[in-house]
Design an enzyme around this catalytic site. Structure first.
Site, mmCIF file in Angstrom:
data_model
loop_
_atom_site.group_PDB
_atom_site.id
_atom_site.type_symbol
_atom_site.label_atom_id
_atom_site.label_comp_id
_atom_site.label_asym_id
_atom_site.label_seq_id
_atom_site.Cartn_x
_atom_site.Cartn_y
_atom_site.Cartn_z
ATOM 1 C CD GLU A 94 -3.343 1.438 2.568
ATOM 2 O OE1 GLU A 94 -3.422 2.411 2.467
ATOM 3 O OE2 GLU A 94 -2.482 0.628 3.357
ATOM 4 C CE LYS A 166 -7.273 1.847 3.068
ATOM 5 N NZ LYS A 166 -6.489 2.142 3.952
ATOM 6 C CB CYS A 207 -4.551 -0.647 4.331
ATOM 7 S SG CYS A 207 -3.853 -0.881 5.969
#
Length: 331
Positions: A94, A166, A207
């Protein structure tokens, strides 16, 4: 373009087939109805999965600095080395091209859709040169006045197959430990990202996305063989949750899970936990590392998926009469 009468006839035929199946083969009803709904929705239809194969993967835990060009050089070298070692699927961390901070995201953001992304151009060339499927961690993306945390997936010719923005933003406040709010600069993505590649069917998260089991369940329901989470867990949650969550998503859905973190940088304001890890469908750790720059390699044997699911048939044992996951973005 089909006429309205054509649609009505097709719908009537499908209904008749469903009624017949309900009488003669009750277990077929669910599959038939789901197929009808999928076709009616007009969404993408995923290609059948290839025969079980073995795929060597490389998780590149990179040293990330404030120098974008140096970060890209580091990534390209890691991709080259991974391919030379036989990897067919390569994963980056990331925010691998910039420091992980709200101050950095606007400064380093690139316009991917407008074709003004030097990072995407470099990654495309690297994937093509190495002939690998590349899940390129994430970079800050600027689009129509908004910023996103975006993962790009490239095929072995360097073609951009998909982008995952995301979905769940990292907004936490653990008193005395860590406070971070991505929503101060970033916007959430629109939904799940499933990608068919030469290395298998991949479900992409970034994440914080790994904390939400519903997203992983959607990916499993759509036939993903591997869930991939570039991430940068911190020194507070990393030691207790990073590996735990990877194992949970793997065993709950009987899939492979790959996590890839930046290496820990003492000079950074944000300290990443590291420990990039590959996990098998029985929650077994296939390979991992510590916090320094490293490349983690593992072999994913997709024949394990049907074997594990046959031995422990969780999908057939779910109590659909008690609960149901509603996929509002279903294709």
């Amino acid at each position: 373009m089909p006429t309205s009468s054509t649609v009505k006839i097709a719908g009537a035929s499908a209904l008749a087939a469903a009624m017949l199946a309900a009488v003669s083969r009750p277990r077929a009803v669910g599959r038939l109805v789901r197929g009808i709904v999928t076709r009616a929705a007009g969404g993408p239809v995923y290609t059948p999965l290839p025969p079980p194969q073995k795929v060597k993967v490389a998780l590149c835990q990179l040293h990330v600095t404030a120098d974008k060009e140096q970060n890209l050089k580091t990534a390209r070298k890691a991709i080259e080395d991974a391919a030379a070692a036989g990897a067919k699927l390569v994963v980056l961390p990331e925010m691998f091209n910039c420091p992980y901070s709200n101050d950095s995201f606007p400064t380093y953001a690139e316009d991917i859709e407008g074709g003004a992304s030097g990072s995407v151009a470099a990654l495309s060339a690297a994937a093509a040169a190495a002939r690998v499927t590349l899940v390129a961690g994430s970079i800050p993306e600027r689009c129509q006045g908004k910023l996103y945390n975006t993962c790009c997936v490239f095929d072995t010719s360097g073609k951009l197959l998909a982008k995952h923005r995301k979905v769940h933003l990292f907004d936490i406040d653990i008193p005395g430990k860590i406070t971070f709010k991505e929503s101060l600069t970033l916007s959430p993505g629109p939904g799940p990202t499933v990608v068919d590649t030469e290395a298998g069917r991949l479900g992409i998260g970034i994440c914080y996305d790994i904390r939400f089991p519903e997203l992983a369940q959607i990916y499993a329901a759509r036939g993903c063989q591997v869930l991939i989470y570039p991430g940068a867990f911190n020194m507070t949650t990393g030691p207790v949750h990073w590996e735990l969550l990877a194992k949970a998503r793997a065993v709950d859905n009987q899939v492979f899970v790959l996590t890839c973190s930046p290496a820990r940088n003492p000079d950074s304001s944000y300290q990443a936990w590291g420990h990039s890890t590959a996990v098998g469908p029985f929650a077994e750790v296939l390979a991992t590392t510590e916090h320094s720059p490293a490349t983690v390699t593992a072999e994913l044997d997709y024949s394990q998926l049907p074997e594990r699911r046959a031995a422990m048939p969780l999908r057939q044992q779910k109590r659909h009469d008690l609960y149901l996951l509603l996929d509002k973005t279903a294709p």
